[in-house]
Design a protein around this motif. Structure first.
Motif, PDB file in Angstrom:
ATOM      1  N   UNK A  16       0.887  -1.075  -0.059  1.00 56.57           N
ATOM      2  CA  UNK A  16      -0.226   0.165  -0.073  1.00 56.57           C
ATOM      3  C   UNK A  16       0.682   1.323  -0.089  1.00 56.57           C
ATOM      4  N   UNK A  17       0.673   2.179  -0.891  1.00 55.32           N
ATOM      5  CA  UNK A  17       1.298   3.402  -1.247  1.00 55.32           C
ATOM      6  C   UNK A  17       0.314   4.575  -1.195  1.00 55.32           C
ATOM      7  N   UNK A  18       1.311   5.812  -1.258  1.00 52.46           N
ATOM      8  CA  UNK A  18       0.431   7.041  -1.542  1.00 52.46           C
ATOM      9  C   UNK A  18       1.306   7.805  -2.494  1.00 52.46           C
ATOM     10  N   UNK A  30       6.733  -1.353  -4.774  1.00 58.68           N
ATOM     11  CA  UNK A  30       6.998   0.218  -5.571  1.00 58.68           C
ATOM     12  C   UNK A  30       7.912   0.872  -4.302  1.00 58.68           C
ATOM     13  N   UNK A  31       9.253   0.631  -4.595  1.00 55.99           N
ATOM     14  CA  UNK A  31      10.176   1.555  -3.233  1.00 55.99           C
ATOM     15  C   UNK A  31      10.198   2.675  -3.696  1.00 55.99           C
ATOM     16  N   UNK A 183      12.345  10.482  -5.732  1.00 56.28           N
ATOM     17  CA  UNK A 183      13.597  10.377  -6.562  1.00 56.28           C
ATOM     18  C   UNK A 183      13.489  11.306  -7.569  1.00 56.28           C
ATOM     19  N   UNK A 184      14.948  11.688  -8.047  1.00 57.93           N
ATOM     20  CA  UNK A 184      15.149  12.339  -9.321  1.00 57.93           C
ATOM     21  C   UNK A 184      15.957  11.428 -10.110  1.00 57.93           C
ATOM     22  N   UNK A 213      18.423   9.512  -8.404  1.00 56.51           N
ATOM     23  CA  UNK A 213      18.988  10.272  -7.138  1.00 56.51           C
ATOM     24  C   UNK A 213      17.834  10.220  -5.704  1.00 56.51           C
ATOM     25  N   UNK A 214      17.930   9.769  -4.648  1.00 59.28           N
ATOM     26  CA  UNK A 214      16.893   9.607  -3.856  1.00 59.28           C
ATOM     27  C   UNK A 214      16.509  10.906  -3.390  1.00 59.28           C
TER      28      UNK A 214
END
Length: 321
Positions: A16-18, A30-31, A183-184, A213-214
């Motif tokens: 579960x994500x947002x 989905x990290x 991230x970028x 890039x985090x």
């Protein structure tokens, strides 16, 4: 032989994500997204071995089919994606597909299509925040939007989203931008300019010189009010120039997209999207930020933005005319 990545994500397990103000239930880890508690979800993401496919699509391209409410598109050797009704993304991954590659197209093209189905205003660009207000940087691919956003983050701004922005109007009639993936994605040359070590960073794809890039800024569940939009473009000049743009020019610039028209035309959403864009550009200040065609003057770009925001802030409180 089915690879282990696909087998792992065919199991009855959900994450579960947002992201972008929406909640997701996904059979794929989905990290890149912010984890949230299980509960009601706006969108479901799942692996499917036998994807739906419709034959009578009004818009039929080389690698996609689109109809109102449904988009099917294929990325060779990676996956077929089926995006439906603004609430479902199905993935038929190739046996040899890497999980990182599937997630890349899921969180870019598939997610953008889903947001369009939800009749959201999706703009190609980045957003940063300072003092509770958001600033957008739009422009064509490769112009330096992500590099500029990360450079501003190094100077105290918070990075809200990279790649694309989701714009909504709140109950007070103000435009807001939602936080995106954490991230970028920057090319090696940009990392060198910004002094960011890249030996331990993951590549966006194995065959590219672009790295993930985090984002050190925490995910913001509350959407941020948009104060101003900048359109970044190159010109035959030796310096950086910032000029205000009227709403007609701003509308022309933000609707010139190379791939999204294929989506919203086929999805029968062109009229809705253009109306959302027109209302947006007539409601907020918009400036064109020009950089030299050769050479990315990142320090000068940052100073130009900071000077503009300083002048705008003091103008609002009556210090400057």
């Amino acid at each position: 032989m089915i690879n282990s990545w696909i087998q792992d994500h065919n199991a009855e397990r959900y994450y579960f994500f947002e992201c972008f103000g929406l909640t997701f239930r996904s059979s794929i880890d989905l990290p890149e997204l912010n984890i949230t508690e299980p509960g009601f979800c706006d969108v479901e993401i799942r692996i499917t071995p036998t994807p739906r496919y419709f034959a009578a699509a009004p818009s039929d391209g080389l690698r996609f089919q689109a109809s109102r409410g449904v988009l099917v598109f294929t990325v060779d050797r990676i996956a077929k994606f089926i995006v439906s009704d603004g609430n479902l993304i199905e993935i038929n991954a190739c046996n040899s597909a890497r999980g990182a590659d599937v997630r890349l197209f899921l969180l870019e093209s598939a997610l953008q299509a889903l947001l369009l189905q939800r009749e959201e205003l999706v703009l190609r660009g980045c957003a940063v925040q300072r003092d509770g207000l958001a600033y957008l940087f739009l422009g064509p691919s490769g112009i330096g939007k992500s590099t500029l956003a990360v450079a501003l983050a190094q100077r105290g701004f918070k990075l809200l989203t990279d790649d694309f922005c989701v714009i909504r109007r709140n109950g007070d009639g103000k435009y807001t931008v939602a936080s995106g993936p954490a991230h970028s994605k920057l090319w090696r040359d940009s990392l060198k300019k910004l002094g960011i070590p890249y030996s331990n960073l993951s590549r966006v794809r194995q065959d590219t010189d672009r790295f993930i890039v985090p984002n050190e800024s925490p995910y913001m569940t509350k959407q941020t009010e948009v104060a101003k939009t900048y359109f970044l473009r190159s010109a035959p000049r030796n310096d950086v120039q910032l000029t205000p743009a009227d709403s007609a020019l701003a509308y022309s610039l933000i609707t010139q997209r190379p791939h999204l028209p294929l989506f919203y035309n086929g999805l029968k959403l062109e009229g809705i999207y253009r109306q959302l864009a027109l209302t947006f550009v007539t409601s907020l200040p918009f400036s064109i930020l020009e950089r030299p065609k050769r050479g990315f003057l990142v320090n000068q770009l940052v100073k130009t933005i900071e000077s503009d925001l300083y002048n705008e802030t003091h103008r609002l409180v009556g210090i400057l005319p």
